[in-house]
Design a protein around this motif. Structure first.
Motif, PDB file in Angstrom:
ATOM      1  N   LEU A   5       0.781  -1.060   0.041  1.00 15.62           N
ATOM      2  CA  LEU A   5       0.045  -0.098   0.018  1.00 15.62           C
ATOM      3  C   LEU A   5       0.788   1.449   0.069  1.00 15.62           C
ATOM      4  O   LEU A   5       1.981   1.254   0.689  1.00 15.62           O
ATOM      5  N   SER A   6       0.509   2.134  -0.904  1.00 16.65           N
ATOM      6  CA  SER A   6       1.221   3.500  -0.857  1.00 16.65           C
ATOM      7  C   SER A   6       1.004   4.201   0.567  1.00 16.65           C
ATOM      8  O   SER A   6      -0.116   3.805   1.139  1.00 16.65           O
ATOM      9  N   PRO A   7       1.643   5.162   1.072  1.00 15.11           N
ATOM     10  CA  PRO A   7       1.352   5.782   2.209  1.00 15.11           C
ATOM     11  C   PRO A   7       0.010   6.549   2.047  1.00 15.11           C
ATOM     12  O   PRO A   7      -0.830   6.649   3.013  1.00 15.11           O
ATOM     13  N   THR A   8      -0.102   6.966   0.857  1.00 14.97           N
ATOM     14  CA  THR A   8      -1.476   7.930   0.555  1.00 14.97           C
ATOM     15  C   THR A   8      -2.717   6.857   0.794  1.00 14.97           C
ATOM     16  O   THR A   8      -3.603   7.040   1.406  1.00 14.97           O
ATOM     17  N   ARG A   9      -2.836   5.714   0.382  1.00 19.29           N
ATOM     18  CA  ARG A   9      -3.869   4.876   0.279  1.00 19.29           C
ATOM     19  C   ARG A   9      -3.891   4.290   1.738  1.00 19.29           C
ATOM     20  O   ARG A   9      -5.044   4.342   2.351  1.00 19.29           O
ATOM     21  N   LEU A  10      -2.714   3.918   2.541  1.00 14.93           N
ATOM     22  CA  LEU A  10      -3.021   3.604   3.840  1.00 14.93           C
ATOM     23  C   LEU A  10      -3.312   4.867   4.847  1.00 14.93           C
ATOM     24  O   LEU A  10      -4.380   4.633   5.583  1.00 14.93           O
ATOM     25  N   ARG A  11      -3.104   5.918   4.384  1.00 14.92           N
ATOM     26  CA  ARG A  11      -3.612   7.162   5.083  1.00 14.92           C
ATOM     27  C   ARG A  11      -5.307   7.305   5.204  1.00 14.92           C
ATOM     28  O   ARG A  11      -5.956   7.346   5.816  1.00 14.92           O
ATOM     29  N   ARG A  12      -5.649   7.070   3.666  1.00 13.12           N
ATOM     30  CA  ARG A  12      -7.158   7.152   3.339  1.00 13.12           C
ATOM     31  C   ARG A  12      -7.825   5.882   4.028  1.00 13.12           C
ATOM     32  O   ARG A  12      -8.897   6.067   4.592  1.00 13.12           O
ATOM     33  N   GLY A  13      -7.162   4.896   4.080  1.00 11.73           N
ATOM     34  CA  GLY A  13      -7.654   3.707   4.756  1.00 11.73           C
ATOM     35  C   GLY A  13      -8.009   3.916   6.238  1.00 11.73           C
ATOM     36  O   GLY A  13      -9.224   3.427   6.945  1.00 11.73           O
ATOM     37  N   LEU A  14      -6.943   4.439   6.837  1.00  8.90           N
ATOM     38  CA  LEU A  14      -6.907   4.637   8.410  1.00  8.90           C
ATOM     39  C   LEU A  14      -7.900   5.945   8.836  1.00  8.90           C
ATOM     40  O   LEU A  14      -8.685   5.761   9.642  1.00  8.90           O
ATOM     41  N   THR A  15      -8.007   6.686   7.659  1.00 12.24           N
ATOM     42  CA  THR A  15      -8.943   7.828   8.050  1.00 12.24           C
ATOM     43  C   THR A  15     -10.618   7.372   7.763  1.00 12.24           C
ATOM     44  O   THR A  15     -11.289   7.449   8.851  1.00 12.24           O
TER      45      THR A  15
END
Length: 181
Positions: A5-15
């Motif tokens: 997972l890219s950091p952006t996708r990971l952040r979106r998922g956690l949000t």
């Protein structure tokens, strides 16, 4: 199979997960928002305390007063402490609402915020999560007509404070009622 997972996708998922978790532990039922005159005079009337927690209503009033000001309401006054009942507990009934509305009229207020606290505690158990339940009403002082009302409840995580959970809940309620500045 390896998943990256890219950091952006990971952040979106956690949000998204955080938003779902917060939504799962909060409820809000609100009338449609009103468009109050933000320059008009407001008063915060005494809230009723329908809990077993001493001074819960006064705590909620104080939070609501600060949040009204932070949301762009120019002139807000709190019902004078000298006119309030001194009891730590009340029966859950509005304390002297007629007297409070008379004071609001004499203060030339256009809007009054009234409320009731149904829950204000830490749940019993290992984690001791904070739990808050509040109802709010915006009243047109001149006519006594309720312009907007809402009820909401929220429980927090064990590391959250009761005041923090209450502030977030009341802020969400007021945003639903008067919109954001």
């Amino acid at each position: 199979m390896k998943i990256s997972l890219s950091p952006t996708r990971l952040r979106r998922g956690l949000t998204l997960l955080a938003a779902l978790a917060l939504a799962a532990c909060a409820t809000l039922d609100s009338a449609p928002p009103i468009r109050p005159d933000r320059g008009a005079a407001w008063v915060v009337l005494p809230f009723s305390n329908a809990t077993e927690t001493p001074l819960a209503a006064q705590r909620a009033e104080s939070i609501a007063l600060g949040l009204l000001q932070s949301q762009g309401i120019a002139s807000v006054q709190r019902y004078p402490q000298s006119m309030q009942d001194d009891s730590l507990f009340d029966t859950g009934q509005a304390r002297g609402m007629e007297q409070a509305m008379g004071w609001a009229r004499s203060s030339n207020a256009r809007y009054a915020l009234a409320g009731s606290v149904q829950e204000w505690r830490y749940k019993v158990g290992v984690d001791g999560e904070p739990a808050v339940g509040v109802s709010l009403q915006i009243i047109e002082v001149g006519s006594g007509k309720v312009l907007w009302s809402a009820v909401a409840a929220r429980s927090g995580w064990s590391r959250e404070t009761l005041a923090g959970v209450a502030q977030g809940l009341i802020k969400r309620m007021l945003a639903a009622g008067i919109g954001k500045p």
